[in-house]
Motif scaffolding. Structure first.
Motif, mmCIF file in Angstrom:
data_model
loop_
_atom_site.group_PDB
_atom_site.id
_atom_site.type_symbol
_atom_site.label_atom_id
_atom_site.label_comp_id
_atom_site.label_asym_id
_atom_site.label_seq_id
_atom_site.Cartn_x
_atom_site.Cartn_y
_atom_site.Cartn_z
ATOM 1 N N TYR A 42 -26.073 25.359 -0.600
ATOM 2 C CA TYR A 42 -26.307 26.693 -0.058
ATOM 3 C C TYR A 42 -25.378 26.937 1.116
ATOM 4 C CZ TYR A 42 -30.009 28.640 -2.816
ATOM 5 O OH TYR A 42 -30.709 29.202 -3.850
ATOM 6 N N PRO A 43 -24.867 28.153 1.254
ATOM 7 C CA PRO A 43 -23.916 28.446 2.336
ATOM 8 C C PRO A 43 -24.561 28.333 3.700
ATOM 9 C CG PRO A 43 -24.614 30.469 1.268
ATOM 10 C CD PRO A 43 -25.162 29.348 0.437
ATOM 11 N N ARG A 44 -23.735 28.000 4.690
ATOM 12 C CA ARG A 44 -24.212 27.916 6.064
ATOM 13 C C ARG A 44 -24.145 29.304 6.691
ATOM 14 N NH1 ARG A 44 -24.899 23.942 3.200
ATOM 15 N NH2 ARG A 44 -24.189 21.864 3.771
ATOM 16 N N PRO A 45 -25.150 29.721 7.438
ATOM 17 C CA PRO A 45 -25.155 31.086 7.987
ATOM 18 C C PRO A 45 -23.943 31.407 8.845
ATOM 19 C CG PRO A 45 -27.321 30.095 8.195
ATOM 20 C CD PRO A 45 -26.404 29.006 7.732
ATOM 21 N N TYR A 46 -23.343 30.391 9.491
ATOM 22 C CA TYR A 46 -22.185 30.675 10.327
ATOM 23 C C TYR A 46 -20.953 29.899 9.846
ATOM 24 C CZ TYR A 46 -24.161 26.479 12.529
ATOM 25 O OH TYR A 46 -24.692 25.232 12.759
ATOM 26 N N GLY A 47 -20.940 29.474 8.591
ATOM 27 C CA GLY A 47 -19.808 28.721 8.066
ATOM 28 C C GLY A 47 -18.628 29.620 7.738
ATOM 29 N N TYR A 48 -17.423 29.043 7.750
ATOM 30 C CA TYR A 48 -16.229 29.786 7.356
ATOM 31 C C TYR A 48 -16.328 30.199 5.889
ATOM 32 C CZ TYR A 48 -13.672 28.778 11.663
ATOM 33 O OH TYR A 48 -13.252 28.731 12.967
ATOM 34 N N ALA A 49 -15.648 31.293 5.550
ATOM 35 C CA ALA A 49 -15.692 31.807 4.183
ATOM 36 C C ALA A 49 -15.244 30.759 3.181
ATOM 37 C CB ALA A 49 -14.828 33.067 4.073
ATOM 38 N N LEU A 50 -14.174 30.016 3.519
ATOM 39 C CA LEU A 50 -13.667 29.000 2.598
ATOM 40 C C LEU A 50 -14.728 27.951 2.299
ATOM 41 C CD1 LEU A 50 -11.381 27.721 0.973
ATOM 42 C CD2 LEU A 50 -10.639 26.567 3.066
ATOM 43 N N LYS A 51 -15.411 27.490 3.334
ATOM 44 C CA LYS A 51 -16.443 26.468 3.134
ATOM 45 C C LYS A 51 -17.587 27.006 2.292
ATOM 46 C CE LYS A 51 -19.632 23.426 5.624
ATOM 47 N NZ LYS A 51 -20.081 22.946 6.946
ATOM 48 N N ASN A 52 -18.089 28.177 2.636
ATOM 49 C CA ASN A 52 -19.237 28.722 1.912
ATOM 50 C C ASN A 52 -18.896 29.043 0.463
ATOM 51 O OD1 ASN A 52 -20.835 28.464 4.121
ATOM 52 N ND2 ASN A 52 -20.866 30.621 4.681
ATOM 53 N N ALA A 53 -17.734 29.667 0.253
ATOM 54 C CA ALA A 53 -17.343 30.018 -1.113
ATOM 55 C C ALA A 53 -17.080 28.764 -1.939
ATOM 56 C CB ALA A 53 -16.115 30.919 -1.094
ATOM 57 N N TRP A 54 -16.498 27.734 -1.315
ATOM 58 C CA TRP A 54 -16.232 26.507 -2.055
ATOM 59 C C TRP A 54 -17.513 25.767 -2.387
ATOM 60 C CZ3 TRP A 54 -14.127 24.438 -5.670
ATOM 61 C CH2 TRP A 54 -13.939 23.074 -5.832
ATOM 62 N N LEU A 55 -18.508 25.805 -1.504
ATOM 63 C CA LEU A 55 -19.788 25.177 -1.808
ATOM 64 C C LEU A 55 -20.405 25.774 -3.075
ATOM 65 C CD1 LEU A 55 -21.463 24.851 1.719
ATOM 66 C CD2 LEU A 55 -20.917 22.969 0.181
ATOM 67 N N VAL A 56 -20.467 27.094 -3.126
ATOM 68 C CA VAL A 56 -21.120 27.726 -4.282
ATOM 69 C C VAL A 56 -20.259 27.616 -5.537
ATOM 70 C CG1 VAL A 56 -22.442 29.274 -2.814
ATOM 71 C CG2 VAL A 56 -20.258 30.043 -3.702
ATOM 72 N N THR A 57 -18.924 27.673 -5.386
ATOM 73 C CA THR A 57 -18.048 27.531 -6.546
ATOM 74 C C THR A 57 -18.145 26.120 -7.113
ATOM 75 O OG1 THR A 57 -16.524 29.134 -5.577
ATOM 76 C CG2 THR A 57 -15.676 27.792 -7.373
ATOM 77 N N ALA A 58 -18.159 25.125 -6.224
ATOM 78 C CA ALA A 58 -18.271 23.743 -6.673
ATOM 79 C C ALA A 58 -19.579 23.520 -7.418
ATOM 80 C CB ALA A 58 -18.166 22.804 -5.472
ATOM 81 N N TYR A 59 -20.657 24.111 -6.903
ATOM 82 C CA TYR A 59 -21.941 23.957 -7.590
ATOM 83 C C TYR A 59 -21.903 24.639 -8.957
ATOM 84 C CZ TYR A 59 -26.876 23.923 -8.657
ATOM 85 O OH TYR A 59 -28.069 23.717 -9.286
ATOM 86 N N ALA A 60 -21.282 25.818 -9.009
ATOM 87 C CA ALA A 60 -21.210 26.537 -10.283
ATOM 88 C C ALA A 60 -20.432 25.727 -11.315
ATOM 89 C CB ALA A 60 -20.560 27.906 -10.070
ATOM 90 N N ILE A 61 -19.341 25.079 -10.882
ATOM 91 C CA ILE A 61 -18.530 24.280 -11.804
ATOM 92 C C ILE A 61 -19.292 23.042 -12.263
ATOM 93 C CG2 ILE A 61 -16.436 22.883 -12.012
ATOM 94 C CD1 ILE A 61 -15.146 24.816 -9.971
ATOM 95 N N GLY A 62 -19.787 22.272 -11.305
ATOM 96 C CA GLY A 62 -20.430 21.011 -11.643
ATOM 97 C C GLY A 62 -21.771 21.165 -12.316
ATOM 98 N N ALA A 63 -22.627 22.005 -11.754
ATOM 99 C CA ALA A 63 -23.980 22.142 -12.304
ATOM 100 C C ALA A 63 -23.965 22.880 -13.641
ATOM 101 C CB ALA A 63 -24.879 22.874 -11.314
ATOM 102 N N THR A 64 -23.022 23.815 -13.811
ATOM 103 C CA THR A 64 -22.933 24.508 -15.096
ATOM 104 C C THR A 64 -22.566 23.525 -16.196
ATOM 105 O OG1 THR A 64 -22.312 26.587 -14.055
ATOM 106 C CG2 THR A 64 -21.773 26.333 -16.371
ATOM 107 N N ALA A 65 -21.640 22.623 -15.891
ATOM 108 C CA ALA A 65 -21.287 21.602 -16.870
ATOM 109 C C ALA A 65 -22.471 20.697 -17.170
ATOM 110 C CB ALA A 65 -20.109 20.782 -16.353
#
Length: 559
Positions: A181-204
């Motif tokens: 889950y994204p951090r409320p004050y995290g940088y866009a790159l970190k937050n977007a990469w967290l959710v993208t990584a989950y979408a890639i790995g968990a979807t598989a």
């Protein structure tokens, strides 16, 4: 030999300086854009974080040194897309992207496109700002290829290795949504990469997007209806940390650990009972409680925020104050940023000592005028392990037994519970001394804290009693607890029902389409229910006695 080393240094060091200097310039502009966007959109929060900056710096340097210009540009566009996605999502939804949302791009892209197309002229900053780092990248990449480090294959291998770490983690543990889950004050790159990584790995891991998206797409929305403008008074909501009722004298513990809460049992306008928490971890309970999420699998509820207590309070003209003795990352999807005042220790006072940190809540009350109708939300820290860490200096009403690990933990926790009770007393005293308005006081815990029951310690575990928390509701200064709440709140009230009660005080009715008076839930350590949950059946005997039967629902199950 010395001449060779000197010649090598003269040839190589300037190239390295150009390469690293270009990477740092690109990184500075890229992360700086986050801060510029935060200045333009008050809802967006960003705070420098050393590890994120360091890892992003390594990633940017590797991208700049890729042998293929096309590969370097693909990396730069990936970074830009992370900012575009996060900024556009914030501009439209006012919240960071959730882990389950990237897969919806493939199932609901028409609806998303239509939603954005008519409002695109309002998103100019979200659209244009990520172009600045791309311009810088174009310049530094060209300079580096001419004067800096020549492209090599090894940066590509390292870049790919970094890129695969989080998706592989999600693939191995697809039920651990909360870690992504994204951090409320995290940088866009970190937050977007967290959710993208989950979408890639968990979807598989789930073998397709349908299994992930179905619970959200097919869910009937919650029913939210205005029933007035809310009570003209002060609603005080105290969310306690790690509260175990079995250690409280208000619920039968033999030593007087909670004299104040115990005294409320004699109050004619007070209810003191054991309730059932929304989750077994704070990061699950807070978004579920403040969005009235009843069913563990309904992860769409905290994302859309339509039943959010803070948002509902603001719509009816309440001054909303949120003061937490804990950290900001726990408030993801609570919409606390909508409050008139929102402080966590790391947002407002990062240098505050941990000992006695809960006194910040009393300082906030002292600063409040309570002239308007107010929703005051206070989030404590004491009773989190280590249990003596957050006590005020010198606070030890009960002796500590250090003869064994279990004895020391239980006796230090006993003192923490006593301070929580004293803190509740001081909160009530302070509010009542500052206003003549009607006061509604609601106190509960975010989750239980296991103290050796069944050999278990701490929280975040699905086990018997993991969801048991205190529930206290009181009304003073002419306030009353309206019907049918006195009876509804006396038999194992859930956080969902407690949230419904607060919503009604605010002038709203909120109902889940799957609502049942007999079936209760406590979610596991994952906000979307992927780590399992506890299902309880509530039974009320003819003599009025309350009983519940627990059933553990393991991960991977869905009704």
């Amino acid at each position: 030999m010395m001449g060779l080393k000197r010649n090598w240094a003269q040839r190589t060091l300037p190239h390295i300086a150009v390469w690293l200097g270009g990477a740092l310039l690109w990184l500075a502009v890229y992360l700086g854009v986050d801060h510029v966007y935060a200045a333009l959109d008050p809802r967006y929060q960003v705070k420098p974080e050393g590890l994120t900056i360091a890892l992003a710096g390594v990633w940017f340097a590797l991208a700049l040194a890729l042998r293929s210009a096309a590969a370097a540009w693909a990396a730069a566009l990936f970074f830009a897309a992370a900012q575009w996605g996060q900024f556009l999502h914030y501009r439209y939804y006012g919240a960071p992207i959730a882990p389950h949302e990237p897969v919806l791009l493939f199932t609901e892209w028409r609806e998303i496109t239509v939603a954005f197309s008519g409002l695109i002229h309002h998103f100019w900053d979200a659209l244009l700002l990520p172009l600045a780092p791309l311009v810088v990248f174009a310049a530094v990449q060209r300079i580096n290829r001419r004067f800096g480090v020549e492209g090599r294959w090894w940066p590509g291998i390292l870049f790919l290795a970094l890129w695969l770490v989080l998706p592989l983690k999600a693939y191995r543990q697809p039920e651990n949504t909360q870690a992504f889950y994204p951090r409320p004050y995290g940088y866009a790159l970190k937050n977007a990469w967290l959710v993208t990584a989950y979408a890639i790995g968990a979807t598989a891991a789930h073998q397709g997007t349908a299994a992930m998206a179905a619970p959200v797409v097919n869910a009937e929305p919650y029913r939210v209806r205005s029933v007035g403008k809310g009570v003209d008074g002060v609603i005080v909501l105290v969310m306690g940390e790690s509260t175990n009722p079995s250690m409280m004298s208000a619920f039968g513990y033999p030593q007087p650990t909670t004299p104040f809460l115990s005294s409320l049992r004699a109050c004619s306008t007070c209810i003191v009972v054991i309730g059932q928490a929304a989750g077994v971890a704070t990061k699950v309970t807070l978004p579920m409680f403040f969005n009235l999420q009843r069913e563990p699998w309904r992860n769409d509820v905290p994302v859309d925020g339509k039943s959010n207590l803070i948002a509902l309070a603001k719509q009816h003209g309440y001054r909303v104050v949120v003061e937490s003795a804990q950290t900001n990352n726990l408030f993801t999807f609570t919409r606390a940023e909508l409050a008139d005042h929102f402080c966590t220790v790391d947002r407002c006072d990062p240098n505050r000592a941990e000992a006695g940190v809960d006194r910040v809540l009393l300082e906030r009350i002292a600063a409040e005028p309570f002239r308007d109708k107010t929703l005051l939300i206070l989030h404590t820290r004491v009773a989190h392990s280590a249990y003596d860490r957050y006590l005020p200096p010198g606070w030890q009403p009960f002796p500590v037994d250090t003869s064994s690990r279990s004895a020391q933990m239980q006796t230090t926790y006993r003192n923490a519970v006593a301070w929580f009770d004293e803190l509740a007393r001081q909160i009530v005293t302070a509010v009542r001394s500052k206003t003549d308005k009607p006061i509604w006081f609601i106190l509960t815990g975010d989750h239980n804290e296991l103290l050796g029951e069944g050999g278990r310690w701490g929280h975040g575990q699905l086990t018997a009693h993991a969801g048991e928390v205190p529930v206290v509701v009181a009304a003073w200064n002419g306030a009353t607890i309206p019907e049918p709440w006195p009876s509804r709140l006396r038999c194992r009230p859930t956080h969902y029902e407690l949230g419904q009660f607060v919503a009604e005080l605010l002038g709203w009715e909120v109902h889940s389409p799957e609502e049942s008076p007999r079936v209760l839930y406590t979610n596991g350590p994952d906000l979307g229910g992927k780590a399992g949950w506890i299902e309880l059946t509530r039974r009320i005997a003819e003599d009025g006695r309350c009983d519940v039967v627990e059933r553990l629902v393991p991960p991977g199950r869905h009704p």
